[in-house]
Design a protein around this motif. Structure first.
Motif, PDB file in Angstrom:
ATOM      1  N   GLY B 130       0.804  -1.212   0.000  1.00 20.68           N
ATOM      2  CA  GLY B 130       0.000   0.000   0.000  1.00 20.68           C
ATOM      3  C   GLY B 130       0.838   1.264   0.000  1.00 20.68           C
ATOM      4  N   GLY B 131       1.957   1.227   0.725  1.00 16.53           N
ATOM      5  CA  GLY B 131       2.769   2.432   0.819  1.00 16.53           C
ATOM      6  C   GLY B 131       4.214   2.237   0.452  1.00 16.53           C
ATOM      7  N   CYS B 132       4.701   1.024   0.569  1.00 16.04           N
ATOM      8  CA  CYS B 132       6.147   0.832   0.405  1.00 16.04           C
ATOM      9  C   CYS B 132       6.490  -0.190  -0.685  1.00 16.04           C
ATOM     10  CB  CYS B 132       6.769   0.367   1.721  1.00 16.04           C
ATOM     11  SG  CYS B 132       6.781   1.660   2.972  1.00 16.04           S
ATOM     12  N   VAL B 133       7.545   0.136  -1.401  1.00 17.46           N
ATOM     13  CA  VAL B 133       8.076  -0.785  -2.402  1.00 17.46           C
ATOM     14  C   VAL B 133       8.909  -1.861  -1.718  1.00 17.46           C
ATOM     15  CG1 VAL B 133       9.629  -0.987  -4.381  1.00 17.46           C
ATOM     16  CG2 VAL B 133       8.108   0.998  -4.181  1.00 17.46           C
ATOM     17  N   LEU B 134       9.681  -1.443  -0.732  1.00 16.64           N
ATOM     18  CA  LEU B 134      10.665  -2.361  -0.140  1.00 16.64           C
ATOM     19  C   LEU B 134      10.602  -2.294   1.381  1.00 16.64           C
ATOM     20  CD1 LEU B 134      14.270  -2.932  -1.356  1.00 16.64           C
ATOM     21  CD2 LEU B 134      13.961  -2.220   1.015  1.00 16.64           C
ATOM     22  N   VAL B 135      10.545  -3.461   2.002  1.00 17.40           N
ATOM     23  CA  VAL B 135      10.572  -3.545   3.461  1.00 17.40           C
ATOM     24  C   VAL B 135      11.635  -4.566   3.860  1.00 17.40           C
ATOM     25  CG1 VAL B 135       9.281  -4.193   5.534  1.00 17.40           C
ATOM     26  CG2 VAL B 135       8.144  -2.904   3.718  1.00 17.40           C
ATOM     27  N   VAL B 136      12.430  -4.217   4.850  1.00 14.72           N
ATOM     28  CA  VAL B 136      13.464  -5.165   5.289  1.00 14.72           C
ATOM     29  C   VAL B 136      13.188  -5.642   6.709  1.00 14.72           C
ATOM     30  CG1 VAL B 136      15.195  -4.072   3.819  1.00 14.72           C
ATOM     31  CG2 VAL B 136      15.060  -3.460   6.241  1.00 14.72           C
ATOM     32  N   LYS B 137      13.649  -6.857   6.952  1.00 11.58           N
ATOM     33  CA  LYS B 137      13.594  -7.458   8.284  1.00 11.58           C
ATOM     34  C   LYS B 137      14.936  -8.144   8.477  1.00 11.58           C
ATOM     35  CE  LYS B 137      11.333 -11.445   8.802  1.00 11.58           C
ATOM     36  NZ  LYS B 137      12.269 -12.363   9.446  1.00 11.58           N
ATOM     37  N   THR B 138      15.598  -7.897   9.577  1.00 13.56           N
ATOM     38  CA  THR B 138      16.939  -8.469   9.743  1.00 13.56           C
ATOM     39  C   THR B 138      17.038  -9.461  10.896  1.00 13.56           C
ATOM     40  OG1 THR B 138      17.582  -6.563  11.090  1.00 13.56           O
ATOM     41  CG2 THR B 138      18.098  -6.477   8.740  1.00 13.56           C
ATOM     42  N   LYS B 139      15.947  -9.677  11.622  1.00 14.42           N
ATOM     43  CA  LYS B 139      15.965 -10.673  12.694  1.00 14.42           C
ATOM     44  C   LYS B 139      14.770 -11.619  12.554  1.00 14.42           C
ATOM     45  CE  LYS B 139      18.483  -8.061  16.168  1.00 14.42           C
ATOM     46  NZ  LYS B 139      18.448  -7.422  17.487  1.00 14.42           N
ATOM     47  N   PRO B 140      14.962 -12.924  12.726  1.00 14.13           N
ATOM     48  CA  PRO B 140      16.217 -13.608  13.081  1.00 14.13           C
ATOM     49  C   PRO B 140      17.188 -13.744  11.909  1.00 14.13           C
ATOM     50  CG  PRO B 140      14.477 -15.216  12.799  1.00 14.13           C
ATOM     51  CD  PRO B 140      13.835 -13.876  12.657  1.00 14.13           C
ATOM     52  N   SER B 141      16.683 -13.576  10.694  1.00 10.66           N
ATOM     53  CA  SER B 141      17.580 -13.580   9.543  1.00 10.66           C
ATOM     54  C   SER B 141      17.151 -12.460   8.615  1.00 10.66           C
ATOM     55  CB  SER B 141      17.527 -14.929   8.813  1.00 10.66           C
ATOM     56  OG  SER B 141      16.204 -15.197   8.400  1.00 10.66           O
ATOM     57  N   VAL B 142      18.036 -12.112   7.698  1.00  3.38           N
ATOM     58  CA  VAL B 142      17.738 -11.004   6.788  1.00  3.38           C
ATOM     59  C   VAL B 142      16.719 -11.442   5.739  1.00  3.38           C
ATOM     60  CG1 VAL B 142      18.708  -9.468   5.038  1.00  3.38           C
ATOM     61  CG2 VAL B 142      19.997  -9.962   7.125  1.00  3.38           C
ATOM     62  N   ASP B 143      15.641 -10.689   5.645  1.00  9.32           N
ATOM     63  CA  ASP B 143      14.673 -10.902   4.574  1.00  9.32           C
ATOM     64  C   ASP B 143      14.344  -9.565   3.947  1.00  9.32           C
ATOM     65  OD1 ASP B 143      13.858 -13.754   4.424  1.00  9.32           O
ATOM     66  OD2 ASP B 143      13.443 -13.442   6.549  1.00  9.32           O
ATOM     67  N   ILE B 144      14.304  -9.559   2.643  1.00 11.24           N
ATOM     68  CA  ILE B 144      13.995  -8.329   1.910  1.00 11.24           C
ATOM     69  C   ILE B 144      12.722  -8.591   1.110  1.00 11.24           C
ATOM     70  CG2 ILE B 144      14.814  -6.700   0.164  1.00 11.24           C
ATOM     71  CD1 ILE B 144      17.677  -7.537   1.010  1.00 11.24           C
ATOM     72  N   PHE B 145      11.714  -7.808   1.392  1.00 16.69           N
ATOM     73  CA  PHE B 145      10.420  -7.979   0.736  1.00 16.69           C
ATOM     74  C   PHE B 145      10.209  -6.826  -0.247  1.00 16.69           C
ATOM     75  CE2 PHE B 145      10.175  -9.854   4.946  1.00 16.69           C
ATOM     76  CZ  PHE B 145       9.649 -11.112   4.685  1.00 16.69           C
ATOM     77  N   VAL B 146       9.737  -7.181  -1.415  1.00 18.93           N
ATOM     78  CA  VAL B 146       9.431  -6.158  -2.419  1.00 18.93           C
ATOM     79  C   VAL B 146       8.007  -6.385  -2.911  1.00 18.93           C
ATOM     80  CG1 VAL B 146       9.935  -5.379  -4.772  1.00 18.93           C
ATOM     81  CG2 VAL B 146      11.801  -5.741  -3.163  1.00 18.93           C
ATOM     82  N   SER B 147       7.236  -5.320  -2.931  1.00 20.07           N
ATOM     83  CA  SER B 147       5.887  -5.396  -3.497  1.00 20.07           C
ATOM     84  C   SER B 147       5.973  -5.160  -4.998  1.00 20.07           C
ATOM     85  CB  SER B 147       4.989  -4.332  -2.855  1.00 20.07           C
ATOM     86  OG  SER B 147       3.838  -4.140  -3.657  1.00 20.07           O
TER      87      SER B 147
END
Lengths: 657, 169
Positions: B130-147
């Motif tokens: 809805g608002g973001c192209v890219l969201v990152v999460k680094t715990k417990p492991s790195v994940d990069i989400f792209v819409s």
């Protein structure tokens, strides 16, 4: 051939001019980003190690340095499930999940995708690999058949050595190492950034030592030699555009050592040269890679029964395209052309040439079904056309027309990865791999006094099928704990061998039956605080042979895997690092085995323990002083019927600049 | 005594809540590296707009937190610093970071990022799409989400090798 190159060139020119986007993989940046090694070896698609659909271990540059090893096999020894045997001071054979033997033909070994196993007989002479340990970014160990992605010989696994990228990485260093057995080695690695778009790395080394002599165990002293090795490597990368890169790799090595060939020691000389040109393009049509390389081998042997030499030339042209069709589906298409030829004296008839051409096509499909589940399938078809030009020796029972033969075989890999939770990943996989006969397996043609040795042009490829279930779990009862386990079942059909006979010809190639193996491997790695890390690995493997090793009721062949595969192997790693200090140790155990001797009787080899260790200190000016030892626990230990493996100690001084 | 217990529980919940949401330098190093893989994307020093909803306390706190983390610059090929803004109209950067609790600004932020030739990023999964192209999460492991939908709206395309390693939604 020219037509193929022209077609490839036209395709590349066409794609170069199309709209393009982005750059190729930078392993260092990806590893830093995702916090774990990244690989393209499992599927051709860039993946994190935890995502790959095969059982894989990756040794990093830190693992290599901290092993204290002065050669690649001793580095690989720390990997659970990898079996290492040492025939002489410098001669090793490495296998994954058993089936190790002198001149082991089941392993595909690559440096940046270029095969470094020797195609005349399909084995790897590890000391001929012309890269320094200091210029290796990571070593990827893929367990189980992987022919559908890499080509034949990848039946017990793949070892892909990935060097640092000359454009991205500065790894200049120089060092000297001295040790027992009068070991002397010097190495030099220089990274040069000629511009923002051109990076070059050159490396060279020379080493010498004395042969093991504590106990030859029946090895003929005439077959032993003080080993020598020297190598040179050039690796250059040119960033042609933001979206395309060209890479040139030129290398060579000269090696003299004792190898065990058909249960006897031979003094062998290797002279290798290679040149590879590769091109990568990130385009609207996907990630396109094209490469062409040629390997040259000048090989000679001498033993108590005679001498001989051969020249082997291999040309390989590869083209592949990895395309992400949409969010869920990625495919990879690949084609390969290969020419392989041997000429020589004392190996094939003077002036004769044995050769084959291979045309191969394959595809991979990766389906991310959802966030937790993915399925990867790969299939490849190889078509081999065998040929023989020139005369055959008078003793050879085959005629030139027998070599007019083609083989078409398929291979596949299929694997499901299920991330059941943030801590649990399961992999279920199956594969069919090809171990194609070597050129000498087909066309060996030698007469030495009363001894005649011939290949067999209608020899069949060995087919290896593998079924495997693996489980990785991040455990919280130990710090940074990772538990890995796998159960596997593997069957090899049409095992190939060189067997002897009391009748004519004295030695000949043949398929002698099947061998089945199943096993379980498990490992647990963890750390204690910031300074200590450890790992424990175990593999149990049971092998059942259905092989006919006899001719007229007399033992005639050395293929007795159920006797020579150790049933139990255990490895324990301990590591400490604190600032400038590093201290590491690897203890390994292999249970007792029986090995075939020169007269095809069996020699018991008791289970043995080995310890490798290193202590290193790095000064402020990037100078590192390290002391390391291989087989530290004993002055000498019998691990095969070959000479005992002696304790070796080394002191090295190196500097990064 | 009861009040004390309640405050204690509340403060524990708040601490847990804060800790569960707390961004780290690694989050922004990951964002900076990911931005470096955008075809034709920004390189070098990039002052990222930190968009927050001034009427939302959580959003305001998040903006302060992010500004503090990137104050000295984070990343290498792309080095992110931050500039807090409360209005989409004030966004001039090619990288707009959307804070937690700024849901009312999602659509406008995405449109503005597209107009700026850039993208919206966040550490808040609620923003993805809805608002973001890219969201990152680094715990417990790195994940990069792209819409994929949001990326389409801003014409954001990543290098193929990188694109094959991220999770697309």
């Amino acid at each position: 051939m020219n037509k193929l190159l022209l077609t490839t060139s036209c395709a590349l020119i066409s794609l170069s001019s199309s709209a393009v986007m982005a750059q190729s993989i930078d392993y260092g940046m990806m590893q830093e980003l995702f916090g774990e090694p990244v690989t393209t070896s499992a599927t051709g698609k860039p993946q994190r190690m935890s995502d790959v659909p095969v059982t894989m271990e990756i040794l990093t540059a830190d693992d290599i340095r901290r092993s204290g090893a002065v050669n690649l096999p001793e580095v690989l020894r720390q990997v659970n499930g990898v079996n290492v045997i040492q025939s002489s001071t410098q001669s090793y054979d490495v296998s994954i999940r058993g089936y190790n033997q002198p001149l082991s033909q089941r392993l595909l070994v690559l440096v940046n995708g270029r095969q470094v196993y020797l195609d005349h007989y399909g084995y790897t002479a590890w000391s001929t690999i012309p890269v320094q340990l200091e210029e290796i970014r990571q070593i990827e160990v893929v367990k189980g058949p992987n022919t559908a992605l890499f080509g034949f010989n990848a039946v017990s696994g793949v070892i892909n050595i990935v060097t640092f990228n000359p454009l991205y990485d500065d790894v200049s260093s120089a060092g000297i190492t001295v040790g027992t057995q009068d070991f002397r080695k010097a190495h030099y690695v220089q990274s040069l950034k000629l511009s923002d778009k051109i990076g070059v790395r050159i490396s060279a080394s020379k080493r010498e030592s004395d042969a093991f002599d504590s106990s030859l165990n029946g090895f003929a002293a005439a077959g032993t030699v003080d080993p020598e090795q020297e190598s040179l490597n050039l690796d250059a990368m040119y960033q042609m555009t933001d979206k395309s890169q060209m890479r040139l790799e030129i290398s060579g090595s000269n090696v003299k050592q004792t190898d065990e060939i058909s249960t006897a020691p031979f003094v062998v000389d290797y002279e290798t040269k290679s040149a590879k040109l590769s091109y990568e393009l990130d385009s609207d049509w996907g990630l396109i890679k094209a490469s062409a390389y040629k390997n040259f081998l000048d090989w000679g042997y001498a033993s108590s029964v005679g001498s001989g030499n051969l020249d082997n030339e291999i040309l390989v042209v590869q083209l592949e395209d990895t395309i992400q069709l949409n969010d869920a589906h990625t495919v990879r298409l690949q084609g390969e052309y290969r020419e392989n030829e041997v000429t020589g004296a004392g190996i094939v008839a003077d002036g004769a040439e044995i050769s084959y051409q291979v045309y191969a096509a394959g595809g991979m499909w990766n389906w991310s079904i959802n966030d937790a589940l993915s399925w990867t399938n790969a299939v490849r078809i190889d078509h081999l056309q065998l040929d023989h030009n020139g005369i055959l020796t008078a003793a050879n029972p085959f005629s030139a027309s027998d070599f007019d033969r083609s083989i078409t075989e398929f291979s596949y890999n299929s694997g499901v990865v299920w991330k059941a939770s943030e801590n649990d990943t399961f992999r279920l996989s199956t594969a069919r791999g090809l171990e194609v006969p070597s050129l000498l397996g087909y066309g060996l043609d030698a007469v030495s006094g009363p001894v005649t040795i011939v290949g067999k042009p209608d020899l069949d490829p060995a087919i290896v099928t593998n079924y495997e279930l693996a489980w990785d779990r991040k455990v919280d009862f130990v710090e940074n704990g990772l538990f890995r386990a796998a159960v596997f079942h593997q069957k090899t059909q049409d095992v190939k061998t060189l067997q002897s006979s009391l009748t004519f010809p004295v030695y000949n190639s043949d398929n002698i039956g099947d061998s089945t193996s199943y096993g379980i491997e498990a490992s647990l790695d963890g750390s204690v605080g910031e300074n200590f890390d450890w790992g424990l690995g175990y593999i149990y493997q049971k092998t059942n042979d259905d092989l006919d090793n006899t001719v007229a009721g007399v033992q005639s062949s050395a293929k007795e895997y159920e006797k020579r595969n150790p049933e139990h192997q255990l490895k324990l790693k301990l590591g400490y690092h604190n600032g400038a200090w590093e201290a590491d140790a690897l203890a390994y155990y292999a249970s007792g085995t029986e090995h075939t001797t020169a007269d095809f009787s069996f020699d018991d080899v008791d289970g043995y323990i080995g310890v490798n260790a290193r202590v290193g200190y790095t000064f402020d000016n990037d100078v590192t002083l390290a002391v390391s030892a291989m087989n530290a626990q004993s002055a000498s230990v019998e691990t095969t019927p070959n000479p005992d493996v002696e304790r070796r100690m080394f002191v090295s001084l190196s500097k990064k600049f | 005594m009861r009040l004390g217990k309640t405050l204690c529980i509340l403060s524990t919940v708040c601490m847990f809540s804060f800790s569960a949401y707390a961004d780290t330098k690694k989050d922004f190093e990951t964002i900076a590296t990911a931005v470096g893989f955008i075809d034709g994307g920004p390189k070098g020093a990039v002052q990222m707009d930190i968009l927050y909803d001034a009427s939302n306390a959580d959003s305001t706190a998040h903006a302060e937190e992010v500004a503090g983390i990137v104050a000295g610059g984070v990343g290498s090929k792309v080095k992110l610093t931050g500039n807090k803004i409360t209005s989409v109209d004030a966004a001039t950067s090619k990288v707009i970071f959307v804070t937690r609790g700024a849901g009312s600004l999602y659509g406008a932020a995405l449109a503005k990022a597209g107009a700026n030739g850039g993208l919206t990023v966040s550490t808040d999964m609620a923003c993805l799409g809805g608002g973001c192209v890219l969201v990152v999460k680094t715990k417990p492991s790195v994940d990069i989400f792209v819409s994929s939908a949001a990326a389409g709206k801003t014409a954001t395309e990543f290098a193929s090798a990188f694109s094959m390693m991220i999770t697309k939604k």
